[in-house]
Design an enzyme around this catalytic site. Structure first.
Site, short mmCIF file in Angstrom:
data_model
loop_
_atom_site.label_atom_id
_atom_site.label_comp_id
_atom_site.label_asym_id
_atom_site.label_seq_id
_atom_site.Cartn_x
_atom_site.Cartn_y
_atom_site.Cartn_z
N GLU A 120 0.83 -1.22 0.00
CA GLU A 120 0.00 0.00 0.00
C GLU A 120 0.85 1.26 0.00
OE1 GLU A 120 -4.14 -1.77 1.67
OE2 GLU A 120 -3.01 -0.61 3.10
N GLU A 158 -5.76 -8.23 -1.82
CA GLU A 158 -6.51 -8.09 -0.57
C GLU A 158 -7.94 -7.73 -0.92
OE1 GLU A 158 -5.06 -5.54 2.58
OE2 GLU A 158 -2.98 -6.09 2.17
#
Ligand code: P53
Length: 474
Positions: free
Chosen positions: A178, A372
């Site tokens: 991220e 995810e």
């Protein structure tokens, strides 16, 4: 309409959220070991202690779900579900306890050898995140993390150590988890800026150094094994204009560019997009980008693009004055009356996943992986021990249907690893009760429980999904 034959079905975790054993076998402190348990409402604002005080406070990462000791049992359960791939991360501070050593900690390397060997027994392909919110604490404390150019070298040394050691065991890598959280204060999890307040220039300079570290790792990795697939990883929070007022549409474009497009553009296209150059100029942000840096970014582009997808949000041109902000998005997006939310206020949007896959693919045209996705929810254990998580099955079913449609649209989607395939510590809140897993772990928010594993209803359901390559969604 169907999933490709070799589609990578699996699940995802991160070391700091499940391993525990935080000070075992030479492991140093990582930044996440300084995060106390938060509360449901705390969301991403967990307390961060410069000095760890275990007598006074509970730090969930110190025990995690003890997968450091139980990984064999966990991998056997993943294999039972039929996983083709397992996304996991390596704790940097197990390999380089302080981060700035020349030589690695052999005990740390040996541990992951055993994990990879265990996965190989079942034919499960590892997908390794090199840094998932777990910079060695010392690098933040002493160097201000990635604000210091020397940290680029430390990261490169760490990544190269992994590539050399595991070159015949691991093919799929991700450089930073991220990475786009580096565009905001939340970025300290990635860049280690926690000693003081930092200016916007410093934050973007640190992010620039993270880009350089990623590029250097990609180049080094391909030299060590040309077969390696090294990817980027972004938190993709898809944005819709709250209304069709052109002001809202324009604002959406601006926030979207900075949060969702900027980092991917640098890592996939190898250069800063025009809108960020202008943003820097207009806001007097002076990021030092040399000609040498530009060449490095160009040479170190990633092989594939991965992202997390949990939610979408809406943007208006007066975000500051709204009282309908949604959970999970860190720029203050507002509610969408057509969507339901999770118990943590994250807006659930399966169709948004199809839209997102097309949005990303049309921009980059490189293979994509959803690494995810999932529903953080309270689970209830029945008196007979069963856990009937139909809400989770429903969430996955609807997202898988939309992935299939995106593939039918022509998107090159190669894999899917739902988050927290086994219950683990929440990154945002530090809770255990925000559960994502197909596998239940007996542990509560205060650290009580046997840590025993058990199969939820979704476990059997996902097994059947993988077995049928996404055809049988029940
Ligand atoms: P938790 C916020 C928004 C989107 C993704 O999150 C996020 C976060 C951070 O809270 O992080 C990713 O545990 C992250 C994982 C994390 C997962 O989403 O807050 O890569 O480490 O656990 C879910 O519910």
């Amino acid at each position: 309409m169907s999933f490709p034959k070799n589609f990578l079905w699996g699940g995802a975790t991160a070391a700091n959220q499940c391993e525990g054993a935080w000070n075992v076998a030479g492991k140093g402190e990582s930044i996440c070991d300084h995060n106390r348990a938060g509360s449901r409402t705390a969301n991403t604002r967990r307390s961060f202690d410069l000095v760890i005080d275990t007598d006074k406070y509970y730090y969930p990462s110190h025990t995690g779900i003890d997968s450091y000791h139980r990984y064999k049992e966990d991998i056997a359960l993943f294999a039972e579900m039929g996983f083709k791939v397992y996304r996991m991360s390596i704790a940097w501070s197990r390999i380089f306890p302080n981060g700035d050593e020349d030589a690695p900690n052999e005990a740390g390397l040996a541990f992951y050898d055993e994990v990879f060997d265990e996965l190989a027994k079942y034919g499960i392909e590892p997908l390794v995140t090199i840094s998932h919110f777990e910079l060695p604490f010392h690098l933040g404390k002493t160097y201000d993390g990635f604000l210091d150019k020397r940290t680029i070298g430390f990261y490169e040394n760490y990544a190269t150590t992994l590539f050399e050691r595991y070159k015949n065991k691991v093919k799929y890598w991700l450089t930073f988890n991220e990475i786009n959280f580096g565009t905001m204060d939340h970025g300290k999890r990635i860049n280690g800026l926690f000693n003081r307040e930092y200016t916007e220039t410093e934050q973007y300079q640190a992010l620039h150094n993270v880009f350089l570290a990623s590029a250097r790792a990609v180049i080094a990795g391909h030299k060590i094994n040309p077969e390696f697939k090294i990817g980027c990883m972004l938190a993709y929070i898809t944005m819709y204009p709250k209304t069709c007022r052109p002001e809202d549409v324009l604002k959406t474009q601006q926030i979207n560019e900075k949060f969702n497009f900027f980092c991917g553009d640098v890592q996939v296209k190898g250069k800063y997009p025009y809108f960020m150059k202008r943003y820097f100029e207009k806001n007097h942000i002076q990021v030092d980008v040399t000609e040498e840096d530009k060449a490095l970014l160009k040479a170190g582009t990633v092989d594939y693009y991965t992202f997390s997808y949990y939610m979408t949000t809406c943007i208006t041109d007066d975000l500051e004055n709204r009282n309908d902000k949604t959970g999970g998005n860190l720029f203050g997006g507002v509610s969408n009356e057509y969507l339901e939310t999770s118990d943590w206020g994250w807006q659930i949007d399966p169709i948004g996943l199809r839209y997102t896959l097309n949005q990303i693919y049309s921009r980059y045209e490189v293979p994509l992986m959803v690494v995810e996705n999932g529903l953080g929810a309270f689970d209830e254990v029945e008196t007979d021990g069963s856990i009937n998580d139909d809400y989770r099955i429903d969430y996955f079913k609807r997202h898988i249907i939309e992935m299939e449609k995106a593939i039918d649209d022509g998107v090159d989607l190669i894999g899917y690893t739902p988050w927290g395939c086994i219950d683990l510590i929440s990154a945002g809140t530090g809770e255990m009760s925000k559960r994502y897993g197909f596998i239940y772990v007996d542990r509560d928010d205060e650290g009580n429980g046997t840590l025993d594993r058990s199969r939820k209803k979704s476990f059997y359901w996902y097994k059947q999904v993988i077995e049928s390559n996404g055809e049988n969604l029940g």
